[in-house]
Design a protein around this motif. Structure first.
Motif, PDB file in Angstrom:
ATOM      1  N   LEU A   1      -1.915  15.373  -9.603  1.00 62.80           N
ATOM      2  CA  LEU A   1      -2.050  16.745  -9.138  1.00 62.80           C
ATOM      3  C   LEU A   1      -1.496  16.918  -7.734  1.00 62.80           C
ATOM      4  CD1 LEU A   1      -5.676  17.477 -10.423  1.00 62.80           C
ATOM      5  CD2 LEU A   1      -3.520  18.176 -11.448  1.00 62.80           C
ATOM      6  N   LEU A   2      -1.033  15.816  -7.141  1.00 61.15           N
ATOM      7  CA  LEU A   2      -0.459  15.866  -5.794  1.00 61.15           C
ATOM      8  C   LEU A   2       0.926  16.498  -5.825  1.00 61.15           C
ATOM      9  CD1 LEU A   2      -1.257  12.235  -4.598  1.00 61.15           C
ATOM     10  CD2 LEU A   2      -2.439  14.321  -3.917  1.00 61.15           C
ATOM     11  N   SER A   3       1.317  17.092  -4.722  1.00 62.94           N
ATOM     12  CA  SER A   3       2.676  17.584  -4.555  1.00 62.94           C
ATOM     13  C   SER A   3       3.456  16.529  -3.785  1.00 62.94           C
ATOM     14  CB  SER A   3       2.677  18.902  -3.773  1.00 62.94           C
ATOM     15  OG  SER A   3       3.977  19.194  -3.318  1.00 62.94           O
ATOM     16  N   ALA A   4       4.431  15.911  -4.451  1.00 59.88           N
ATOM     17  CA  ALA A   4       5.225  14.871  -3.790  1.00 59.88           C
ATOM     18  C   ALA A   4       5.929  15.435  -2.560  1.00 59.88           C
ATOM     19  CB  ALA A   4       6.234  14.275  -4.763  1.00 59.88           C
ATOM     20  N   VAL A   5       6.401  16.659  -2.633  1.00 59.99           N
ATOM     21  CA  VAL A   5       7.113  17.278  -1.510  1.00 59.99           C
ATOM     22  C   VAL A   5       6.196  17.372  -0.291  1.00 59.99           C
ATOM     23  CG1 VAL A   5       8.199  19.422  -0.725  1.00 59.99           C
ATOM     24  CG2 VAL A   5       8.656  18.563  -3.027  1.00 59.99           C
TER      25      VAL A   5
ATOM     26  N   LEU B   1       0.840  -1.199   0.000  1.00 59.41           N
ATOM     27  CA  LEU B   1       0.000   0.000   0.000  1.00 59.41           C
ATOM     28  C   LEU B   1       0.873   1.245   0.000  1.00 59.41           C
ATOM     29  CD1 LEU B   1      -2.768   1.435   0.306  1.00 59.41           C
ATOM     30  CD2 LEU B   1      -2.445   1.214   2.787  1.00 59.41           C
ATOM     31  N   TYR B   2       1.891   1.258   0.848  1.00 56.42           N
ATOM     32  CA  TYR B   2       2.808   2.391   0.924  1.00 56.42           C
ATOM     33  C   TYR B   2       3.506   2.609  -0.421  1.00 56.42           C
ATOM     34  CZ  TYR B   2       6.897   5.161   2.209  1.00 56.42           C
ATOM     35  OH  TYR B   2       7.867   6.118   2.251  1.00 56.42           O
ATOM     36  N   ALA B   3       4.005   1.535  -1.025  1.00 58.20           N
ATOM     37  CA  ALA B   3       4.690   1.650  -2.316  1.00 58.20           C
ATOM     38  C   ALA B   3       3.750   2.217  -3.379  1.00 58.20           C
ATOM     39  CB  ALA B   3       5.235   0.294  -2.747  1.00 58.20           C
ATOM     40  N   SER B   4       2.504   1.789  -3.364  1.00 58.86           N
ATOM     41  CA  SER B   4       1.528   2.294  -4.318  1.00 58.86           C
ATOM     42  C   SER B   4       1.248   3.779  -4.091  1.00 58.86           C
ATOM     43  CB  SER B   4       0.234   1.488  -4.204  1.00 58.86           C
ATOM     44  OG  SER B   4      -0.699   1.907  -5.143  1.00 58.86           O
ATOM     45  N   ALA B   5       1.131   4.185  -2.826  1.00 55.99           N
ATOM     46  CA  ALA B   5       0.884   5.590  -2.506  1.00 55.99           C
ATOM     47  C   ALA B   5       2.072   6.460  -2.911  1.00 55.99           C
ATOM     48  CB  ALA B   5       0.588   5.753  -1.015  1.00 55.99           C
ATOM     49  N   VAL B   6       3.291   5.982  -2.672  1.00 54.93           N
ATOM     50  CA  VAL B   6       4.492   6.723  -3.081  1.00 54.93           C
ATOM     51  C   VAL B   6       4.520   6.865  -4.598  1.00 54.93           C
ATOM     52  CG1 VAL B   6       7.018   6.630  -3.228  1.00 54.93           C
ATOM     53  CG2 VAL B   6       5.873   6.166  -1.051  1.00 54.93           C
ATOM     54  N   HIS B   7       4.234   5.769  -5.298  1.00 50.72           N
ATOM     55  CA  HIS B   7       4.214   5.807  -6.763  1.00 50.72           C
ATOM     56  C   HIS B   7       3.198   6.824  -7.260  1.00 50.72           C
ATOM     57  CE1 HIS B   7       3.049   4.510 -10.829  1.00 50.72           C
ATOM     58  NE2 HIS B   7       4.340   4.261 -10.948  1.00 50.72           N
ATOM     59  N   HIS B   8       2.012   6.815  -6.661  1.00 48.88           N
ATOM     60  CA  HIS B   8       0.960   7.751  -7.065  1.00 48.88           C
ATOM     61  C   HIS B   8       1.364   9.195  -6.780  1.00 48.88           C
ATOM     62  CE1 HIS B   8      -3.022   9.151  -8.055  1.00 48.88           C
ATOM     63  NE2 HIS B   8      -3.134   9.724  -6.875  1.00 48.88           N
ATOM     64  N   ALA B   9       1.968   9.425  -5.626  1.00 49.50           N
ATOM     65  CA  ALA B   9       2.359  10.786  -5.244  1.00 49.50           C
ATOM     66  C   ALA B   9       3.474  11.337  -6.115  1.00 49.50           C
ATOM     67  CB  ALA B   9       2.769  10.819  -3.775  1.00 49.50           C
ATOM     68  N   THR B  10       4.292  10.454  -6.668  1.00 50.42           N
ATOM     69  CA  THR B  10       5.432  10.924  -7.471  1.00 50.42           C
ATOM     70  C   THR B  10       5.191  10.788  -8.977  1.00 50.42           C
ATOM     71  OG1 THR B  10       6.488   8.746  -7.268  1.00 50.42           O
ATOM     72  CG2 THR B  10       7.104  10.426  -5.656  1.00 50.42           C
ATOM     73  N   ASP B  11       4.013  10.304  -9.360  1.00 52.22           N
ATOM     74  CA  ASP B  11       3.672  10.184 -10.777  1.00 52.22           C
ATOM     75  C   ASP B  11       3.596  11.585 -11.385  1.00 52.22           C
ATOM     76  OD1 ASP B  11       2.299   9.956 -13.242  1.00 52.22           O
ATOM     77  OD2 ASP B  11       1.247   8.180 -12.557  1.00 52.22           O
ATOM     78  N   PRO B  12       4.272  11.799 -12.510  1.00 52.35           N
ATOM     79  CA  PRO B  12       4.259  13.132 -13.124  1.00 52.35           C
ATOM     80  C   PRO B  12       2.856  13.622 -13.498  1.00 52.35           C
ATOM     81  CG  PRO B  12       5.915  11.747 -14.166  1.00 52.35           C
ATOM     82  CD  PRO B  12       5.124  10.871 -13.240  1.00 52.35           C
ATOM     83  N   GLY B  13       1.917  12.715 -13.717  1.00 47.75           N
ATOM     84  CA  GLY B  13       0.570  13.110 -14.113  1.00 47.75           C
ATOM     85  C   GLY B  13      -0.362  13.439 -12.964  1.00 47.75           C
TER      86      GLY B  13
ATOM     87  N   PRO C   1      -9.278  11.920  -4.393  1.00 51.28           N
ATOM     88  CA  PRO C   1      -8.642  12.635  -5.500  1.00 51.28           C
ATOM     89  C   PRO C   1      -8.443  14.115  -5.214  1.00 51.28           C
ATOM     90  CG  PRO C   1     -10.928  12.197  -6.003  1.00 51.28           C
ATOM     91  CD  PRO C   1     -10.631  11.496  -4.706  1.00 51.28           C
ATOM     92  N   CYS C   2      -7.372  14.647  -5.756  1.00 49.39           N
ATOM     93  CA  CYS C   2      -7.107  16.087  -5.639  1.00 49.39           C
ATOM     94  C   CYS C   2      -8.126  16.869  -6.457  1.00 49.39           C
ATOM     95  CB  CYS C   2      -5.712  16.403  -6.150  1.00 49.39           C
ATOM     96  SG  CYS C   2      -4.430  15.601  -5.237  1.00 49.39           S
ATOM     97  N   ALA C   3      -8.517  16.297  -7.554  1.00 46.61           N
ATOM     98  CA  ALA C   3      -9.501  16.923  -8.425  1.00 46.61           C
ATOM     99  C   ALA C   3     -10.643  15.930  -8.597  1.00 46.61           C
ATOM    100  CB  ALA C   3      -8.879  17.268  -9.764  1.00 46.61           C
TER     101      ALA C   3
END
Length: 80
Positions: free
Chosen positions: A35-39, A21-33, A63-65
């Protein structure tokens, strides 16, 4: 909004593997597409070195949007 009809959508999710779950959330947060801010998002996914399951689920499911034509009124993630 007087012409707004609200609906409640509920999901009960069993977390079988917190690391996956954590790996999936990290992947989603750092995906260039995304709207989340990885920082801003990445530090929220762990709490004192342990995986914050609620933050991971929020990253993936809130979702952010929201979908076109909708507005999220309220979102909560709590253990059962």
């Amino acid at each position: 909004m007087p012409d707004t009809t609200c609906y409640r959508v509920s999901l009960d999710i069993g977390v079988l593997d917190q690391k996956a779950l954590y790996a999936s959330a990290v992947h989603h947060a750092t995906d260039p597409g995304t709207l989340l801010s990885a920082v801003e998002t990445l530090p929220l996914l762990t709490d004192d070195g342990s995986i914050d399951v609620r933050a991971c689920l929020a990253t993936l499911l809130d979702p952010c949007a929201p979908p076109a034509g909708t507005e999220i009124q309220n979102a909560t993630i709590d253990p059962l």
